[in-house]
Design an enzyme around this catalytic site. Structure first.
Site, PDB file in Angstrom:
ATOM      1  N   ARG A   1     -30.971  75.493  39.988  1.00 28.89           N
ATOM      2  CA  ARG A   1     -30.173  76.150  39.038  1.00 28.89           C
ATOM      3  C   ARG A   1     -29.150  76.950  40.057  1.00 28.89           C
ATOM      4  O   ARG A   1     -29.769  77.657  40.943  1.00 28.89           O
ATOM      5  CB  ARG A   1     -30.905  77.103  38.339  1.00 28.89           C
ATOM      6  CG  ARG A   1     -30.124  78.252  37.457  1.00 28.89           C
ATOM      7  CD  ARG A   1     -30.978  79.304  37.177  1.00 28.89           C
ATOM      8  NE  ARG A   1     -31.964  79.149  36.250  1.00 28.89           N
ATOM      9  CZ  ARG A   1     -33.190  79.755  36.259  1.00 28.89           C
ATOM     10  NH1 ARG A   1     -33.404  80.720  37.147  1.00 28.89           N
ATOM     11  NH2 ARG A   1     -34.160  79.386  35.331  1.00 28.89           N
TER      12      ARG A   1
ATOM     13  N   ASP B   1     -37.625  81.045  40.057  1.00 31.41           N
ATOM     14  CA  ASP B   1     -36.673  81.944  40.213  1.00 31.41           C
ATOM     15  C   ASP B   1     -36.371  82.140  41.614  1.00 31.41           C
ATOM     16  O   ASP B   1     -37.299  82.396  42.265  1.00 31.41           O
ATOM     17  CB  ASP B   1     -36.641  83.108  39.242  1.00 31.41           C
ATOM     18  CG  ASP B   1     -36.491  82.893  37.787  1.00 31.41           C
ATOM     19  OD1 ASP B   1     -36.049  81.895  37.412  1.00 31.41           O
ATOM     20  OD2 ASP B   1     -36.737  83.658  36.994  1.00 31.41           O
TER      21      ASP B   1
HETATM   22  C1  LIG Z   1     -29.828  81.292  33.212  1.00 30.24           C
HETATM   23  C2  LIG Z   1     -29.683  82.224  34.457  1.00 30.24           C
HETATM   24  C3  LIG Z   1     -30.767  82.379  35.237  1.00 30.24           C
HETATM   25  C4  LIG Z   1     -30.706  83.181  36.510  1.00 30.24           C
HETATM   26  N1  LIG Z   1     -31.696  83.219  37.335  1.00 30.24           N
HETATM   27  C5  LIG Z   1     -31.265  83.921  38.771  1.00 30.24           C
HETATM   28  C6  LIG Z   1     -32.108  84.014  39.586  1.00 30.24           C
HETATM   29  O1  LIG Z   1     -33.236  83.153  39.785  1.00 30.24           O
HETATM   30  N2  LIG Z   1     -31.820  84.647  40.598  1.00 30.24           N
HETATM   31  C7  LIG Z   1     -30.608  85.633  40.939  1.00 30.24           C
HETATM   32  O2  LIG Z   1     -30.331  86.297  41.917  1.00 30.24           O
HETATM   33  N3  LIG Z   1     -29.893  85.644  39.753  1.00 30.24           N
HETATM   34  C8  LIG Z   1     -30.062  84.921  38.548  1.00 30.24           C
HETATM   35  N4  LIG Z   1     -29.397  84.910  37.465  1.00 30.24           N
HETATM   36  C9  LIG Z   1     -28.087  85.987  37.433  1.00 30.24           C
HETATM   37  C10 LIG Z   1     -27.068  85.641  38.445  1.00 30.24           C
HETATM   38  O3  LIG Z   1     -27.053  85.663  39.536  1.00 30.24           O
HETATM   39  C11 LIG Z   1     -25.975  86.447  37.948  1.00 30.24           C
HETATM   40  O4  LIG Z   1     -26.110  87.912  38.294  1.00 30.24           O
HETATM   41  C12 LIG Z   1     -25.586  86.645  36.532  1.00 30.24           C
HETATM   42  O5  LIG Z   1     -25.645  85.317  35.846  1.00 30.24           O
HETATM   43  C13 LIG Z   1     -24.036  87.132  36.224  1.00 30.24           C
HETATM   44  O6  LIG Z   1     -23.117  86.414  36.831  1.00 30.24           O
HETATM   45  P1  LIG Z   1     -22.336  85.419  36.056  1.00 30.24           P
HETATM   46  O7  LIG Z   1     -22.333  84.046  36.659  1.00 30.24           O
HETATM   47  O8  LIG Z   1     -22.336  85.592  34.589  1.00 30.24           O
HETATM   48  O9  LIG Z   1     -20.722  86.044  36.459  1.00 30.24           O
HETATM   49  P2  LIG Z   1     -20.025  87.222  36.287  1.00 30.24           P
HETATM   50  O10 LIG Z   1     -18.895  87.417  36.886  1.00 30.24           O
HETATM   51  O11 LIG Z   1     -21.080  88.397  36.622  1.00 30.24           O
HETATM   52  O12 LIG Z   1     -19.765  87.574  34.816  1.00 30.24           O
HETATM   53  C14 LIG Z   1     -19.174  86.884  33.970  1.00 30.24           C
HETATM   54  C15 LIG Z   1     -18.984  87.515  32.530  1.00 30.24           C
HETATM   55  O13 LIG Z   1     -20.130  87.090  31.985  1.00 30.24           O
HETATM   56  C16 LIG Z   1     -20.431  88.344  31.036  1.00 30.24           C
HETATM   57  N5  LIG Z   1     -21.685  88.992  31.658  1.00 30.24           N
HETATM   58  C17 LIG Z   1     -22.322  88.496  32.707  1.00 30.24           C
HETATM   59  N6  LIG Z   1     -23.447  89.234  32.832  1.00 30.24           N
HETATM   60  C18 LIG Z   1     -23.590  89.963  31.845  1.00 30.24           C
HETATM   61  C19 LIG Z   1     -24.540  90.948  31.183  1.00 30.24           C
HETATM   62  N7  LIG Z   1     -25.608  91.378  31.902  1.00 30.24           N
HETATM   63  N8  LIG Z   1     -24.211  91.394  30.170  1.00 30.24           N
HETATM   64  C20 LIG Z   1     -22.994  91.073  29.451  1.00 30.24           C
HETATM   65  N9  LIG Z   1     -22.162  90.282  29.844  1.00 30.24           N
HETATM   66  C21 LIG Z   1     -22.308  89.896  30.865  1.00 30.24           C
HETATM   67  C22 LIG Z   1     -19.251  89.346  31.261  1.00 30.24           C
HETATM   68  O14 LIG Z   1     -18.360  88.881  30.217  1.00 30.24           O
HETATM   69  C23 LIG Z   1     -18.716  89.017  32.496  1.00 30.24           C
HETATM   70  O15 LIG Z   1     -17.234  89.425  32.800  1.00 30.24           O
HETATM   71  C24 LIG Z   1     -29.296  84.138  36.415  1.00 30.24           C
HETATM   72  C25 LIG Z   1     -28.426  83.824  35.600  1.00 30.24           C
HETATM   73  C26 LIG Z   1     -28.639  82.862  34.588  1.00 30.24           C
HETATM   74  C27 LIG Z   1     -27.409  82.639  33.621  1.00 30.24           C
END
Ligand SMILES: Cc1cc2nc3c(=O)[nH]c(=O)nc-3n(C[C@H](O)[C@H](O)[C@H](O)COP(=O)(O)OP(=O)(O)OC[C@H]3O[C@@H](n4cnc5c(N)ncnc54)[C@H](O)[C@@H]3O)c2cc1C
Length: 305
Positions: A182, A132
């Site tokens: 990823r 990660d």
């Molecule tokens: C499989 C996976 C692995 C990840 N690994 C890492 C990593 O190694 N390092 C890192 O820095 N980040 C990691 N992340 C987190 C990522 O960086 C984001 O912070 C997170 O995915 C929220 O961004 P988004 O792309 O969903 O978009 P956003 O614009 O934040 O969210 C879009 C929509 O998704 C929904 N949503 C998003 N998050 C949430 C939540 N917590 N609870 C409820 N609804 C939500 C809401 O409806 C929101 O309007 C990972 C995410 C995923 C999906």
């Protein structure tokens, strides 16, 4: 982004941590954390696989401060790996690990040695172990570690964060290696010297990075719950006629189950990231910071009774 900054700052306060660890918040914690032990989490993972999903198992923990803790985390990961190897669902399972849980704050060498121990167990069984991506001070070091290990361990790969200025360069490095990436938006509190602060810019960089990886990368993981971005990416995949076996979507356990189901029904590869373990607080606070409604739930609970 302002909301995210505020919550991540609040999360550093001990009274807030204490509050979220109280019984009142168990339901919210349970929504994001699959369980506190390996047996429970594996069962959750296997149930997802039975429904047609792929999964990535993540033992929660980060920033360990001693060699003993790093060794204990490594042993726990090896136990997880062996359980996955023994599972009838193993072909659909892989592993996510944080290098700071393996001792990166002590030295990169310790983290590499421990990561290699896990990779060695997984390699003969073709089980992928992704590092990660954590806060920005670890990014360059993590990329270097993957560059160093990839020649011997094609089952290693990492995560790149669209909010970091350096990411387009890192995407090219990973494409050159043929290592799996990823792509995510990024979950940490970062200064504007290293990361974009405006959501629309982060989204733009995300889409650009995802497209590059889809065209030239090795089985990229498009990890987001952003409906608009998912729609754009689906359109791009169609336009470019990219076969479904060349990439996967990824989402987090407990987030946007409706979208997870929709993509699965449409026939895409969808991997669910399944975190478990007792050290859930830092992970949980990042999830709280991602959506105002999660904090609203906390606020409402406090005013009930
Ligand atoms: C499989 C996976 C692995 C990840 N690994 C890492 C990593 O190694 N390092 C890192 O820095 N980040 C990691 N992340 C987190 C990522 O960086 C984001 O912070 C997170 O995915 C929220 O961004 P988004 O792309 O969903 O978009 P956003 O614009 O934040 O969210 C879009 C929509 O998704 C929904 N949503 C998003 N998050 C949430 C939540 N917590 N609870 C409820 N609804 C939500 C809401 O409806 C929101 O309007 C990972 C995410 C995923 C999906």
């Amino acid at each position: 982004m302002v909301f995210r900054t505020l919550v991540l700052k609040l999360a550093a306060f001990k009274p807030f941590e204490k509050l979220t660890k109280s019984k009142l918040f168990r339901p919210l914690v349970k929504r994001f954390v699959a369980g506190e032990d390996l047996d429970t989490a594996l069962k959750v993972g296997e149930d997802y696989v039975k429904q047609g999903y792929l999964v990535s198992m993540d033992l929660l923990g980060e920033n360990v401060a001693t060699k003993q803790e790093a060794d204990a985390e490594t042993s726990a990961y090896i136990e997880m790996a062996n359980r996955i190897i023994a599972s009838p669902q193993r072909d659909a399972m892989n592993i996510s690990v944080k290098l700071t849980a393996l001792g990166m704050d002590l030295s990169d060498e310790i983290a590499v040695e421990n990561y290699k121990k896990i990779l060695d167990v997984c390699k003969p069984h073709d089980i992928f172990v992704r590092a990660d991506m954590e806060a920005s001070q670890y990014c360059g070091r993590t990329v270097k570690i993957i560059e160093q290990l990839f020649a011997n361990y094609t089952n290693c790969g990492t995560v790149l964060q669209a909010y970091l200025h350096r990411t387009p360069g890192d995407i090219q490095t990973m494409i050159g290696l043929k290592a799996r990436v990823r792509i995510v938006k990024g979950a940490y509190l970062e200064p504007d010297t290293v990361a974009y602060q405006i959501k629309s810019k982060v989204d733009e960089m995300y889409v650009a990075g995802a497209k590059t990886l889809l065209l030239d990368g090795n089985y990229p993981a498009i990890a987001t719950h952003d409906e608009k971005i998912i729609a754009l990416i689906k359109e791009f995949i169609k336009q470019e006629a990219i076969p479904r076996e060349r990439y996967e979507f990824q989402m987090i356990f407990g987030v946007r189950r409706d979208l997870q189901e929709m993509l699965l029904k449409e026939g895409y590869n969808v991997r669910i990231y399944i975190p478990y373990g007792a050290a859930w607080y830092p992970y949980f606070s990042r999830r709280l910071a991602e959506r105002p409604a999660n904090m609203l739930f906390i606020a409402k609970s406090l005013f009930k009774k």
